[in-house]
Design a protein around this motif. Structure first.
Motif, short mmCIF file in Angstrom:
data_model
loop_
_atom_site.label_atom_id
_atom_site.label_comp_id
_atom_site.label_asym_id
_atom_site.label_seq_id
_atom_site.Cartn_x
_atom_site.Cartn_y
_atom_site.Cartn_z
N VAL A 105 0.88 -1.42 0.04
CA VAL A 105 -0.40 0.07 -0.07
C VAL A 105 0.96 1.39 0.24
CG1 VAL A 105 -1.57 1.50 0.84
CG2 VAL A 105 -1.57 -1.20 0.82
N PHE A 106 1.82 1.51 0.94
CA PHE A 106 2.41 2.27 0.74
C PHE A 106 3.52 2.82 -0.52
CE2 PHE A 106 6.55 4.63 2.18
CZ PHE A 106 6.32 5.90 3.07
N PHE A 107 4.12 1.82 -1.02
CA PHE A 107 4.98 1.67 -2.11
C PHE A 107 4.12 2.24 -3.49
CE2 PHE A 107 8.27 -0.48 -0.06
CZ PHE A 107 8.94 0.67 0.14
N SER A 108 2.85 2.11 -3.31
CA SER A 108 1.93 2.16 -5.07
C SER A 108 0.89 3.42 -4.09
CB SER A 108 0.09 1.08 -4.34
OG SER A 108 1.01 -0.16 -4.53
N ILE A 109 0.90 3.75 -3.21
CA ILE A 109 0.45 5.55 -3.11
C ILE A 109 1.59 5.98 -3.50
CG2 ILE A 109 0.57 7.02 -1.60
CD1 ILE A 109 -1.01 5.09 0.57
N LEU A 110 3.27 6.21 -3.35
CA LEU A 110 4.39 6.63 -4.00
C LEU A 110 3.97 7.13 -5.18
CD1 LEU A 110 6.88 5.91 -1.54
CD2 LEU A 110 5.50 7.67 -1.64
N GLY A 111 4.24 5.07 -5.96
CA GLY A 111 4.04 4.78 -7.06
C GLY A 111 2.60 5.66 -8.05
N ALA A 112 1.43 5.44 -7.56
CA ALA A 112 -0.07 6.16 -7.96
C ALA A 112 0.39 8.21 -8.37
CB ALA A 112 -0.76 6.09 -6.89
N PHE A 113 1.02 8.52 -6.94
CA PHE A 113 0.77 9.77 -6.82
C PHE A 113 1.66 10.55 -8.10
CE2 PHE A 113 4.09 13.79 -5.34
CZ PHE A 113 2.62 14.43 -4.99
N ALA A 114 3.08 9.47 -8.45
CA ALA A 114 4.49 10.00 -9.72
C ALA A 114 3.36 10.05 -10.65
CB ALA A 114 5.81 9.06 -9.50
N PHE A 115 2.51 9.20 -11.56
CA PHE A 115 2.09 8.80 -12.21
C PHE A 115 0.41 10.08 -12.18
CE2 PHE A 115 3.39 4.34 -12.62
CZ PHE A 115 4.55 4.76 -13.57
N LEU A 142 4.91 6.77 -21.19
CA LEU A 142 5.10 5.17 -21.33
C LEU A 142 5.64 3.80 -20.32
CD1 LEU A 142 7.35 3.85 -23.86
CD2 LEU A 142 8.86 4.45 -22.87
N ILE A 143 6.24 4.51 -18.78
CA ILE A 143 6.03 3.77 -17.83
C ILE A 143 5.07 2.80 -17.21
CG2 ILE A 143 7.34 3.71 -15.58
CD1 ILE A 143 9.11 6.22 -16.26
N PHE A 144 4.03 4.49 -17.28
CA PHE A 144 2.64 3.53 -17.05
C PHE A 144 2.05 3.01 -17.56
CE2 PHE A 144 -2.49 4.55 -16.15
CZ PHE A 144 -2.47 4.13 -15.50
N TRP A 145 2.66 3.12 -19.44
CA TRP A 145 1.88 1.45 -19.95
C TRP A 145 2.60 0.53 -19.65
CZ3 TRP A 145 -1.17 0.77 -23.46
CH2 TRP A 145 -2.49 1.82 -24.21
N LEU A 146 3.94 0.46 -19.65
CA LEU A 146 5.08 -0.69 -19.53
C LEU A 146 3.94 -1.60 -18.03
CD1 LEU A 146 7.01 -1.31 -20.34
CD2 LEU A 146 8.19 -0.90 -18.48
N PHE A 147 3.33 -0.22 -17.06
CA PHE A 147 2.70 -0.99 -16.00
C PHE A 147 1.49 -1.58 -16.11
CE2 PHE A 147 4.66 0.89 -11.92
CZ PHE A 147 6.18 0.64 -12.21
N LEU A 148 0.78 -0.74 -16.86
CA LEU A 148 -0.84 -1.65 -17.43
C LEU A 148 -0.72 -2.66 -18.35
CD1 LEU A 148 -2.50 1.48 -18.68
CD2 LEU A 148 -3.05 0.08 -16.27
N VAL A 153 8.60 -3.60 -10.56
CA VAL A 153 7.78 -4.04 -11.39
C VAL A 153 9.33 -4.74 -12.44
CG1 VAL A 153 6.71 -3.83 -13.75
CG2 VAL A 153 5.67 -3.00 -10.98
N VAL A 154 10.13 -4.24 -12.11
CA VAL A 154 11.59 -4.65 -13.43
C VAL A 154 11.65 -6.18 -13.08
CG1 VAL A 154 13.35 -3.70 -14.16
CG2 VAL A 154 11.55 -2.33 -13.70
#
Lengths: 299, 334
Positions: A110-120, A130-136, B62-63
């Motif tokens: 949850v913590f790291f997802s919050i950080l990542g989601a904020f960046a995106f 591009l990175i977001f697409w990679l995630f998807l 992810v990587v």
């Protein structure tokens, strides 16, 4: 139909017929309602029967399990099965392990997802889309496919048979949770963030003082997803742990079941031990869970 | 949530939007452009450095735990590797072997049969339950909770319970059948019955979950359509098949595709209930991968089988993705 025609025959007069037609629709409506409840209750019963039978069996001595049909309730509140599971079958350890691993997995995810989601959602940097697409795209990769390479990675890192191996692959945030939180974070009014920035707030401050408190429902959903996933996870812990010291409830229970020689009383009590914490979670958060399943997947 | 229902980004919009809104926000490209974009290279670099503390952990995850493994599994599938000897290049041997000796085709067939046992019945029941509950009669909320409960129940624990319920001597199913004079089969040790029982267990577990999607879909159908149909004298069946059902199209496809993808990944239940047996009558791909890798230590062949599974699932995922991409724009343009 037959009731209404009977009534018409008896009353004869026009007003009588009208009244009886009204009763007929009422009867039809009540009939439909009764049918609805009968059918739904029957289905609900089918859904609940396995739980009920298991609860019964968990409180029965093995002799009663063998001598009476499963739907006979236990004679007394017989607790020996649970005592045995906890004291001699290792379930105390499995339960503690599961709590620990699930907690670590959930907090990190949850913590790291919050950080990542904020960046995106709220930062702008080159390559973001591009990175977001990679995630998807990684959402399409089924977990079974990565099991073998992940195992070799863990082996090379000398992490097999450790708690680390069990939660490490899930602890840095998952693409799905990031996707979910990002959708929520994006809808927080820009004005609130601008106002905080004018006051000199840093990104971290904006995230944890403004965005996170306003995103409680989404964060609760993310937490529940992680909790349930961690608690139910089976294939991965099965692969990376060999010793009973590292077993979780799922792996411990499966192992017990395959060696049990018809000790159904202990196996079923073990199932109860595994299911009860989730049942409590479900009862407490049922509204939130049901709402979030339909909202997060179909938006 | 559990792997059996992978969350896909390609989900239908259940909310009806206006045409312009839809055109403006095609579901996949609506990244947030409100934040000012980088203007020069140096500011681009600065903004990237700025984002790093937030981005690094999940990007690392992810990587390392998703992307590298996907590449690795393909590499391993071309290696001779049994965990003891050093790996050597194998070319397509593993792919040939899995079809020759490990009955990959058989496993694919079993999986397809499992999907067939599973998905149609599950979908029909889920849709019927949604139709029954969506009018919100008193008590519907409670029924909904009870139907969804299995979805969150630990599959391994439930499998242990079902193993007992279907036990030929002690099990509730055969005891009940005996009461009405039927001698029930040895469900899980019968190559004829084992897979249907597993499918039934799976339906029990996921039908309520799928019902929620249909409920959401039904809720999105404009009420005026039913009112208009009422005025025209359409009965409830006509209303369902002429209004609700066509508008549930994308929900239906979503439920079907995620259901199929989930069925391809069934593991926990099968591991406890049958271990692939009797014989190899319930040996689905996923179980084969596990056994090849961790009981036979044929890593290369297991990896080749994984790539096969990935290929099959990607076909469904991409199909669904394409469908919704072309689809969302026209949805509900009644």
């Amino acid at each position: 139909m037959s009731i209404s025609s009977l009534a018409v025959g008896a009353a004869g007069s026009r007003t009588g017929a009208a009244r009886s037609r009204a009763t007929a629709t009422k009867v039809a409506r009540v009939g439909k309602l009764v049918m609805f409840y009968v059918i739904m209750t029957a289905i609900a019963f089918v859904f609940m029967v396995p739980y009920l039978l298991t609860l019964f069996a968990a409180f029965k001595p093995i002799s009663q399990i063998f001598s009476q049909p499963a739907w006979y309730p236990p004679h007394s509140l017989y607790l020996h099965n649970f005592v045995y599971d906890f004291s001699s079958a290792g379930f105390a350890r499995y339960l503690a392990n599961t709590f620990f691993v699930t907690a670590a997995l959930t907090v990190g995810q949850v913590f790291f997802s919050i950080l990542g989601a904020f960046a995106f959602a709220r930062l702008s940097f080159p390559g973001r889309d591009l990175i977001f697409w990679l995630f998807l795209i990684t959402l399409m990769v089924p977990s079974a496919v990565t099991v073998i390479p992940l195992y070799t990675i863990m082996k090379e890192a000398h992490l097999l048979n450790t708690y680390w191996a069990i939660f490490l692959p899930y602890v840095f945030g998952t693409p799905y949770t990031i996707f979910l939180l990002r959708q929520f974070f994006r809808h927080i009014p820009q004005e609130m963030i601008d106002a905080a920035r004018v006051d000199g707030a840093s990104d971290m401050r904006v995230l944890f003082r403004i965005i996170v408190p306003l995103s409680r429902p989404a964060i609760i959903t993310a937490t529940l997803i992680a909790l349930v996933f961690g608690w139910n996870n089976f294939l991965w812990p099965l692969i990376v742990t060999e010793s009973q010291n590292h077993y979780l409830l799922t792996t411990g229970l499966a192992n017990f079941q395959s060696n049990m020689n018809s000790q159904w009383n202990y196996a079923l009590a073990g199932s109860v031990i595994t299911l009860v914490p989730l049942a409590i979670l479900f009862i407490v958060f049922q509204k939130h869970i049901i709402r979030s399943i339909s909202i997060t997947q179909i938006r | 949530m559990p792997a059996a229902t992978p969350a896909s980004p390609a989900v239908p919009t259940a909310r009806s939007r206006t045409g312009s809104e839809r055109a403006a926000a095609s579901q996949y490209g609506d990244l947030d452009h409100r934040a000012p974009g980088p203007t020069s290279r140096s500011s681009g670099l600065r903004s990237f450095v700025h984002a790093l503390p937030f981005l690094t952990p999940s990007l690392f995850g992810v990587v390392v735990f998703l992307l590298i493994p996907v590449v690795l599994v393909v590499v391993i599938s071309f290696l001779n590797w049994n965990e003891i000897n050093p790996a050597t290049w194998a070319g397509f041997t593993n792919y040939i072997n899995i079809f020759r000796f490990d009955q990959a085709a058989h496993s694919l067939g079993i999986t397809a049969y499992y999907v067939l046992l599973n998905i149609p019945l599950q979908t029909v029941v889920a849709l019927s339950m949604a139709v029954a509950l969506h009018r919100g009669r008193r008590g519907s909320g409670l029924y909904r909770v009870l139907f969804v409960a299995p979805y969150l129940s630990t599959p391994v624990a439930m499998a242990v319970i079902w193993y007992w319920v279907f036990d030929p001597q002690l099990g509730a199913v055969n005891t009940a059948l005996a009461h009405i004079g039927i001698h029930g089969p040895d469900w899980l040790s019968s190559s004829q019955w084992a897979l249907p029982v597993v499918a039934l267990v799976n339906i029990w577990q996921y039908v309520g979950y799928n019902m929620l999607f249909f409920l959401a879909g039904l809720q999105a159908v404009p009420k005026e359509l039913y009112e208009a149909a009422d005025l025209d004298g359409a009965n409830k069946f006509q209303q369902f098949f002429r209004i609700s059902f066509p508008l549930l199209n994308s929900t239906l496809l979503f439920v079907l595709v995620t259901g199929v993808i989930g069925s391809f990944q069934v593991f926990d239940t099968l591991y406890v209930l049958t271990q692939g047996g009797p014989g190899n009558s319930t040996e689905v791909l996923n179980l084969q991968i596990y056994q090849l890798a961790f009981t036979d230590f044929k890593m290369g062949e297991a990896a080749a089988m994984s790539v096969l599974l990935l290929g099959v699932i990607l076909i469904f995922s991409i199909g669904q993705f394409m469908f919704f991409r072309n689809r969302t724009t026209y949805e509900y343009s009644v």
